[in-house]
Design a protein around this motif. Structure first.
Motif, PDB file in Angstrom:
ATOM      1  N   LEU A 172     -64.205  10.198 -27.449  1.00  5.09           N
ATOM      2  CA  LEU A 172     -64.999  11.496 -27.594  1.00  5.09           C
ATOM      3  C   LEU A 172     -64.454  12.878 -26.675  1.00  5.09           C
ATOM      4  O   LEU A 172     -64.397  13.704 -27.113  1.00  5.09           O
ATOM      5  CB  LEU A 172     -66.583  11.338 -27.286  1.00  5.09           C
ATOM      6  CG  LEU A 172     -67.118  10.273 -28.168  1.00  5.09           C
ATOM      7  CD1 LEU A 172     -68.551   9.927 -27.577  1.00  5.09           C
ATOM      8  CD2 LEU A 172     -67.447  10.792 -29.616  1.00  5.09           C
ATOM      9  N   SER A 173     -63.592  12.340 -25.556  1.00  4.33           N
ATOM     10  CA  SER A 173     -63.196  13.356 -24.966  1.00  4.33           C
ATOM     11  C   SER A 173     -62.054  13.567 -25.681  1.00  4.33           C
ATOM     12  O   SER A 173     -61.673  15.068 -25.428  1.00  4.33           O
ATOM     13  CB  SER A 173     -63.024  12.827 -23.193  1.00  4.33           C
ATOM     14  OG  SER A 173     -63.812  12.392 -22.839  1.00  4.33           O
ATOM     15  N   TRP A 186     -70.437   8.895 -31.173  1.00  2.24           N
ATOM     16  CA  TRP A 186     -71.437   9.180 -29.977  1.00  2.24           C
ATOM     17  C   TRP A 186     -72.728   8.682 -30.433  1.00  2.24           C
ATOM     18  O   TRP A 186     -73.355   8.023 -29.580  1.00  2.24           O
ATOM     19  CB  TRP A 186     -71.399  10.965 -30.234  1.00  2.24           C
ATOM     20  CG  TRP A 186     -72.660  11.326 -29.305  1.00  2.24           C
ATOM     21  CD1 TRP A 186     -72.291  11.567 -27.825  1.00  2.24           C
ATOM     22  CD2 TRP A 186     -73.967  11.589 -29.481  1.00  2.24           C
ATOM     23  NE1 TRP A 186     -73.631  12.156 -27.247  1.00  2.24           N
ATOM     24  CE2 TRP A 186     -74.515  12.140 -28.332  1.00  2.24           C
ATOM     25  CE3 TRP A 186     -74.676  11.585 -30.746  1.00  2.24           C
ATOM     26  CZ2 TRP A 186     -75.853  12.355 -28.021  1.00  2.24           C
ATOM     27  CZ3 TRP A 186     -76.108  12.032 -30.533  1.00  2.24           C
ATOM     28  CH2 TRP A 186     -76.499  12.347 -29.416  1.00  2.24           C
ATOM     29  N   ASN A 193     -60.775   5.045 -34.891  1.00  2.00           N
ATOM     30  CA  ASN A 193     -62.443   5.270 -34.983  1.00  2.00           C
ATOM     31  C   ASN A 193     -62.992   4.148 -35.795  1.00  2.00           C
ATOM     32  O   ASN A 193     -64.046   3.630 -35.294  1.00  2.00           O
ATOM     33  CB  ASN A 193     -62.709   6.565 -35.855  1.00  2.00           C
ATOM     34  CG  ASN A 193     -64.030   6.612 -36.205  1.00  2.00           C
ATOM     35  OD1 ASN A 193     -64.901   6.680 -35.271  1.00  2.00           O
ATOM     36  ND2 ASN A 193     -64.445   6.863 -37.578  1.00  2.00           N
ATOM     37  N   SER A 221     -62.800  16.399 -28.272  1.00  3.26           N
ATOM     38  CA  SER A 221     -63.080  17.841 -28.031  1.00  3.26           C
ATOM     39  C   SER A 221     -62.143  18.848 -27.473  1.00  3.26           C
ATOM     40  O   SER A 221     -62.315  19.533 -26.890  1.00  3.26           O
ATOM     41  CB  SER A 221     -63.906  17.372 -26.375  1.00  3.26           C
ATOM     42  OG  SER A 221     -63.174  17.122 -25.535  1.00  3.26           O
ATOM     43  N   GLN A 273     -66.084   6.728 -24.792  1.00  5.17           N
ATOM     44  CA  GLN A 273     -66.442   8.232 -23.722  1.00  5.17           C
ATOM     45  C   GLN A 273     -64.850   8.817 -23.744  1.00  5.17           C
ATOM     46  O   GLN A 273     -64.836  10.040 -24.108  1.00  5.17           O
ATOM     47  CB  GLN A 273     -66.582   7.780 -22.439  1.00  5.17           C
ATOM     48  CG  GLN A 273     -66.675   8.962 -21.645  1.00  5.17           C
ATOM     49  CD  GLN A 273     -67.958  10.098 -22.226  1.00  5.17           C
ATOM     50  OE1 GLN A 273     -68.983   9.383 -22.609  1.00  5.17           O
ATOM     51  NE2 GLN A 273     -67.908  11.347 -22.019  1.00  5.17           N
ATOM     52  N   GLY A 295     -66.700  12.154 -34.438  1.00  5.46           N
ATOM     53  CA  GLY A 295     -67.177  12.177 -33.322  1.00  5.46           C
ATOM     54  C   GLY A 295     -68.780  11.945 -33.273  1.00  5.46           C
ATOM     55  O   GLY A 295     -69.092  11.096 -32.410  1.00  5.46           O
ATOM     56  N   ARG A 296     -69.228  12.595 -34.152  1.00  4.67           N
ATOM     57  CA  ARG A 296     -70.857  12.059 -34.303  1.00  4.67           C
ATOM     58  C   ARG A 296     -71.087  10.435 -34.509  1.00  4.67           C
ATOM     59  O   ARG A 296     -71.966  10.291 -33.738  1.00  4.67           O
ATOM     60  CB  ARG A 296     -71.453  13.133 -35.520  1.00  4.67           C
ATOM     61  CG  ARG A 296     -71.551  14.319 -35.105  1.00  4.67           C
ATOM     62  CD  ARG A 296     -72.397  15.209 -36.109  1.00  4.67           C
ATOM     63  NE  ARG A 296     -72.015  15.193 -37.497  1.00  4.67           N
ATOM     64  CZ  ARG A 296     -71.186  16.298 -38.152  1.00  4.67           C
ATOM     65  NH1 ARG A 296     -70.732  16.991 -37.331  1.00  4.67           N
ATOM     66  NH2 ARG A 296     -70.657  16.002 -39.349  1.00  4.67           N
TER      67      ARG A 296
END
Length: 751
Positions: free
Chosen positions: A109-110, A135, A43, A113, A106, A131-132
């Protein structure tokens, strides 16, 4: 170097992104075996990459904003184009890396999820926070990338359009500068108008008009350049300071050329009008010092005498002519007096050599507008047009007869006479019919040919003339004796009785043909009797008669010869007859035959027979059968009881006869030859009485003339109430009244 560094940097980042992508995949595949530390490292590295992209794109966005606006000149534009090309290449080189990072984000983030029940509470909470942030950064980086790319594409299109316009503007300016330099070269070659030849003025006018047409084409080029500059301005591409100043200079030079062209053409046209062939400048030499010819605002000439500091409408030679005409006032008969005056006018104006064909040719050469019988009665010519016509007329006269004429003098004096007759108020306009009538009446042509031509000027397409047409013609003709002060002897200015007399040749018809008019003119009507007399005066000038005047004893008799048809071998010369000089034995109360050509044997035999017949006739017979050589035309007066010009003369003669009867000692031959003093007194008294009679006659003529005018005004009012203005060609303003010259009206006009 920049491109190479960017390529190496992009390769390293791509390898790094792939590594991150692999790690993220492992985290997704083995979520329980990967710790939070590994996710945090990925991250951190991903956020660092996204932040670098955001920072780099923000800088590029600012560079795009700082590069506006575009500069409106080719040099600056080329530099801006090169800079933007480098900018585009840099975007293209960073594009794969940016797309890889956004794909990694992307994928990351996937991976985050996964269902929450597979993760512990601590792990899921931290996962959501990570994630926020990713994003948000990925969305911001994507938006910036799209914005920068979109603006770059728009900037590229805008620069292409600007390049086309700047190129077109540059080409138009260069072409316009060449045209401007050529036009300025032509303008610089113009010489001062004062140095130009008068004959070349028209050529210079034509050349200036051609130059004007060329400037009109250049004006379109100037307009196109200004439109291109305006389009660049509204497209946020302001012209550079140099281009703006250059465009302003072009507009200023163009306006200056326009002003100079207009001024040049105006000055040339003014010079051509004032000094050219159709100007009055060449007429300034028609007068000599101390006289000067000047022109009024309506182009009518007048004359200044610097010696007396006075001005007048009449040319100096016209004034001398009028003084010479006064010598003819001793002629007893008005028709001959008028004809003799016109003969002197004719010779002074050099119209005695002018043929009728020459007059017709001049008006034919002026165009169809000057040969329209309907329009001629109302259409007018200004002074310049009259001068042009007269100049052409005298030039043809000089060429045809091979004589050297002072054309400026002839034109100026003839113009003066025409204005005196037909424009006494000096309005500066003469009707075409008036000009034709004046010239035809004084030209050298047979009376019948003159009548034909004048009739054709007022006749319609079918060769017919109605009353208003004949009225218009006679109004023009009667102006000639009017100007000489002789109009009262010819029925006054009222031509209606003459019109009615002519139409008696065609009873019951509303129009007349040429044959009717010629028949009427052959009778020598009273209103125009002076016109055929003028022709006889001309023919009699060179005539010699082998006879002796019974009064002055002149032999041979020159000019007119008058033979008594009552007494044998009684011949009278022109001078004695026209002046009334006679003796008691040779009284002019009996029939007399006039000759203006040498007599033939047949004519002598005819006169002898008439004389023999008249020998047996009494004086009373001749009183009851007076001899007239003209067709009398009765004037229309308002009241029948009013006296005419002829009735006043009769009353005066009757009064003189009564005076002579009452005082027989005043008659000729009754004076005592021995008393010289009484004889002188009686002669003086006789002269005073004779002068008194002449003054009373003139007063009576003026009174009758005023009555005539009153009756005409009354008649005109009636006509105006009945006839519309379009048909009333006779309803023109009354001519200016002249004080009549000394007139002696006699009922006898020899045939």
């Amino acid at each position: 170097m920049i491109c190479e560094k960017n390529a190496v940097f992009t390769q390293h980042l791509t390898m790094y992104v792939r590594l991150v992508f692999v790690c993220v995949s492992k985290c997704i595949s083995y979520p329980h075996s990967v710790g939070l530390e590994t996710l945090s490292d990925i991250n951190e590295r991903l956020q660092r990459s996204l932040q670098d992209i955001i920072d780099w794109l923000s800088v590029k966005d600012e560079e795009l904003s700082d590069s506006l606006p575009l500069h409106g000149d080719i040099t600056s534009y080329k530099h801006q184009s090169e800079v933007h090309q480098v900018f585009v290449e840099e975007l293209k080189s960073r594009g794969p890396f940016i797309y890889s990072v956004l794909e990694s984000a992307q994928a990351f983030l996937s991976a985050l999820s996964v269902p929450l029940h597979l993760l512990s509470v601590d792990v899921s909470t931290r996962q959501q926070s990570v994630g926020r942030w990713v994003w948000r950064q990925a969305a911001m980086a994507g938006d910036l990338w799209e914005s920068v790319m979109s603006r770059s594409v728009q900037r590229h299109k805008h620069m292409q359009c600007t390049q086309e316009r700047l190129t077109e503007l540059q080409g138009a300016v260069e072409e316009l500068c060449l045209d401007m330099e050529q036009a300025e070269g032509v303008q610089e070659a113009w010489g001062p108008i004062g140095d130009l030849l008068i004959d070349s003025l028209q050529d210079h006018i034509d050349a200036t008009k051609l130059f004007q047409e060329e400037l009109t084409q250049g004006q379109e080029g100037m307009k196109h350049v200004n439109q291109l500059a305006h389009q660049l301005t509204i497209s946020s591409v302001p012209l550079s300071e140099d281009n703006t100043q250059g465009l302003q200079q072009l507009n200023t030079r163009w306006k200056l050329l326009e002003v100079q062209k207009r001024e040049r053409l105006r000055h040339l046209q003014d010079a051509h009008r004032d000094f050219g062939p159709r100007s009055q400048h060449f007429l300034s030499g028609s007068v000599q010092i101390p006289w000067e010819r000047a022109i009024s605002p309506n182009k009518v000439p007048y004359y200044i005498n610097h010696q007396t500091q006075t001005t007048c409408w009449d040319h100096p030679q016209m004034k001398e002519l009028y003084q010479a005409l006064a010598d003819l006032n001793n002629i007893r008969f008005s028709a001959y007096r008028t004809a003799m005056k016109l003969r002197r006018v004719q010779q002074a104006l050099r119209l005695d050599k002018l043929s009728l064909g020459c007059v017709a040719a001049v008006f034919q050469g002026l165009g169809s507008g000057y040969n329209n019988p309907v329009a001629d009665a109302v259409e007018v010519m200004d002074v310049l047009e009259v001068i042009h016509a007269l100049t052409s007329l005298y030039e043809q006269l000089e060429e045809k007869h091979g004589v050297l004429l002072d054309i400026p003098l002839c034109v100026d004096v003839c113009l003066n006479w025409l204005l005196n007759v037909y424009d006494s108020g000096r309005n500066g306009q003469v009707r075409i019919l008036s000009l034709k009538t004046g010239l035809v009446c004084l030209c050298n042509a047979d009376i019948q040919e003159k009548c034909k031509y004048l009739f054709w000027q007022v006749s319609g397409p079918g060769g017919c003339a109605y009353q208003q047409h004949l009225n218009a013609l006679l109004q023009e003709i009667i102006q000639i004796p009017w100007q000489l002060g002789e109009v009262a002897a010819f029925g006054g200015s009222n031509v209606e009785p003459s019109v009615a007399s002519c139409f008696r040749m065609a009873p019951g018809k509303t129009s007349i043909q040429l044959s009717h008019f010629l028949e009427w003119m052959s009778l020598e009507p009273q209103s125009v009797v002076w016109l055929p007399v003028l022709q006889r005066v001309v023919q009699a000038e060179n005539a010699k008669h082998q006879a002796k005047c019974s009064i002055c004893k002149q032999c041979p008799i020159k000019g007119f010869r008058y033979r008594s048809l009552k007494q044998f071998n009684v011949d009278i010369c022109q001078s004695c007859f026209l002046s009334g000089r006679t003796t008691k034995a040779k009284a002019l109360i009996y029939p007399i035959m006039e000759y203006y050509t040498p007599t033939t044997s047949g004519e002598r035999m005819r006169d002898f027979a008439k004389t023999l017949k008249n020998k047996f006739r009494s004086k009373q017979y001749f009183s009851k059968h007076p001899q007239r050589g003209y067709l009398p035309v009765q004037s229309v007066l308002r009241a029948g009881s009013e006296e005419t010009v002829l009735q006043g003369e009769y009353r005066r003669l009757k009064w003189q006869h009564a005076e002579a009867q009452a005082c027989p000692h005043l008659r000729e031959g009754s004076v005592d030859q021995e008393d010289y003093q009484d004889q002188a007194l009686l002669a003086e008294a006789k002269d005073l009485r004779h002068h008194k009679g002449r003054l009373e006659t003139r007063m009576q003529i003026l009174e009758d003339h005023n009555k005539e005018l009153e009756s005409q005004l009354h008649r005109l009012r009636e006509i105006l109430q009945q006839v519309s203005l379009s048909q009333g060609l006779a309803n023109r303003g009354m001519p200016r009244m002249h004080s009549p010259v000394h007139m002696k009206v006699h009922p006898f006009i020899a045939s």
